[in-house]
Design an enzyme around this catalytic site. Structure first.
Site, short mmCIF file in Angstrom:
data_model
loop_
_atom_site.label_atom_id
_atom_site.label_comp_id
_atom_site.label_asym_id
_atom_site.label_seq_id
_atom_site.Cartn_x
_atom_site.Cartn_y
_atom_site.Cartn_z
N SER A 148 3.01 -79.45 -37.00
CA SER A 148 3.60 -79.28 -38.33
C SER A 148 4.36 -80.55 -38.73
CB SER A 148 4.51 -78.06 -38.35
OG SER A 148 4.86 -77.72 -39.68
N ASN A 149 5.21 -80.46 -39.72
CA ASN A 149 6.02 -81.62 -40.14
C ASN A 149 7.37 -81.12 -40.64
OD1 ASN A 149 5.84 -81.08 -43.10
ND2 ASN A 149 3.66 -81.32 -42.64
N TYR A 150 8.19 -82.04 -41.14
CA TYR A 150 9.58 -81.71 -41.47
C TYR A 150 9.80 -81.15 -42.87
CZ TYR A 150 10.90 -84.32 -37.29
OH TYR A 150 11.04 -84.75 -36.00
N SER A 151 8.74 -80.92 -43.62
CA SER A 151 8.96 -80.47 -45.01
C SER A 151 9.74 -79.15 -45.04
CB SER A 151 7.61 -80.28 -45.71
OG SER A 151 7.81 -79.68 -46.96
N ALA A 180 3.46 -80.74 -47.91
CA ALA A 180 3.06 -81.72 -46.90
C ALA A 180 2.01 -81.01 -46.05
CB ALA A 180 4.27 -82.13 -46.08
#
Ligand code: PMT
Length: 410
Positions: A217-220, A284
């Site tokens: 995943s990512n930090y969004s 994102a």
């Protein structure tokens, strides 16, 4: 912004939720509205006239008949107050007050304002009472009458009630009421080309499963996308927000579709491609996902592990390249360093009408934080460099740009 300079009458009737109304008055005043309070006799048992006069900076209206011995008295205030207002908000609205409004009775300032409000001005009614009372046939009949007359009656929330029971009957919190008032006033102001148009916003991260307990995943955080959804709703758009996993409340009046991974986001978005006028991709989205998702928990029985990743569908590119002439595609390009060229590439390749080049420093702009630094580039290559600002303000600026493109025919 919409509340700035607006004249609002707050009608307060006699329910325990009246204790929240000084806070509501403060919020409305802070947003730039002028507020005058019409308080019923029962309402004054729950909240003090002095508190309301202090926070509103205006005398509180209770009696229809003014004192005769004061100089400058408005002897027809039962008419002039209603005529003054841009909106009438009744919160809390008791079963008794709702019945009086439905029957056309007019024996105090609150009911007089209702009758004398100019046609087309929004009336918002926030019933708040015991759950049993709220469900009663008489009350529901009166609500149906008022709704049929054009009033907006907002269903109370579910939760703990003053009776000690739990059920539907709670008045929403003041910030929610203030947002509702903003929306109603926006809808009554037909100046935005977005009004009545469907806007789809993607927001947040996606999670691409590796096994039963892990994902990529990512930090969004979803903040940018949620701010856009709220700003579009403020302008009267019908907004659908497709979001990955985030911890944010849904903006009032916005339809929300929760998804987990890029393929789910793609399926949800695809079903709306044909229906929307504007598609804004702030999510994102993971470009790749593991080719195989292992069941259960992957065991660590070797020193190296190779994951095969395959491409996810590009949601925005598919919309952009297939859009009709009346549709607008808006994307983001989060780039580290000087990525303006990359933003231009995405504008071109995805056939966008507008791209927001998003700088990223993890302190003031990009993922998670409340502020952002954007450069908006439209399809004519006009650049608008926005300084550091709150994501909510950046969302409004971006929507201004979209409106300009709509006005100019694209
Ligand atoms: O959520 P926050 O914490 O508030 O952070 C906001 C944000 C930084 C996530 C947001 O402002 C932002 O910049 N989003 C885009 C992130 C990005 O880098 O996108 P991209 O360069 O991978 O993709 C370009 C555009 O195509 C984006 O509009 C993206 O939503 C869209 N896209 C990308 C891949 C894909 N498979 N489908 C898409 O729709």
């Amino acid at each position: 912004m919409i509340l700035k300079g607006k004249k609002i009458i707050l009608g307060i009737s006699g329910g325990i939720a009246a204790y929240k109304t000084p806070q509501l008055v403060r919020l409305l005043k802070k947003a730039g509205a002028e507020v005058r309070v019409a308080l019923t006799a029962s309402g004054s048992r729950f909240v003090s006239e002095l508190s309301l006069a202090t926070v509103s900076g205006e005398p509180v209206f209770r009696e229809m008949f003014p004192p005769l011995d004061l100089p400058g008295t408005d002897f027809t205030r039962h008419i002039s107050l209603g005529e003054w207002a841009d909106a009438l908000v009744i919160a809390p609205a008791t079963a008794n007050t709702i019945a009086k409004l439905a029957a056309g009775l007019c024996d105090d300032m609150l009911t007089a304002c209702f009758i004398t409000l100019r046609p087309g001005k929004p009336v918002l009614i926030f019933p708040a009472m015991d759950g049993q009372m709220y469900r009663s046939g008489s009350l529901q009949r009166n609500i149906a009458l008022l709704t049929g007359q054009g009033c907006t009656v907002i269903e109370p929330e579910n939760g703990d009630l003053a009776s000690g029971q739990c059920g539907t009957g709670r008045m929403p919190e003041p910030d929610v009421i203030a947002q509702r008032i903003g929306m109603a006033l926006q809808n009554a102001t037909p100046d935005s080309p977005l009004r009545g148009r469907r806007v789809v916003v993607t927001a947040g991260p996606t999670r691409e499963k590796i096994d039963g307990v892990r994902f990529i995943s990512n930090y969004s955080s979803g903040k940018m996308g949620f701010a856009l959804a709220e700003a579009a709703r403020e302008r009267g758009a019908e907004v659908t927000l497709i979001t990955g996993p985030v911890h944010l409340d849904t903006p009032v009046g916005v339809e929300r579709l929760d998804v987990e991974n890029a393929c789910e986001m793609y399926e949800a978005a695809k079903s709306l491609y044909g229906l929307c006028t504007v598609f804004i991709a702030a999510a994102a989205v993971a470009d790749y996902r593991p080719e195989l998702v292992l069941e259960g928990k992957l065991k660590k029985n070797s020193s190296h592990l190779q994951l095969n990743l395959i491409r996810n569908p590009d949601i925005l590119a598919e919309f952009g390249t297939g859009k009709r002439p009346d549709q607008l595609a808006v994307g983001f390009a989060l780039e580290t360093g000087d990525g303006l060229e990359e933003a231009y590439r995405k504008l071109q390749e995805k056939n966008l009408d507008l791209v927001a080049f998003n700088t990223f420093d993890r302190k003031t702009s990009g993922f998670e934080v409340d502020t952002n630094v954007l450069t908006l580039i439209d399809r004519n290559h006009t650049e608008t460099v926005l300084p550091l600002m709150q994501k909510k303000d950046a969302a409004r600026q971006l929507l201004d740009c979209i409106e300009q493109l709509m006005h100019s025919g694209r």
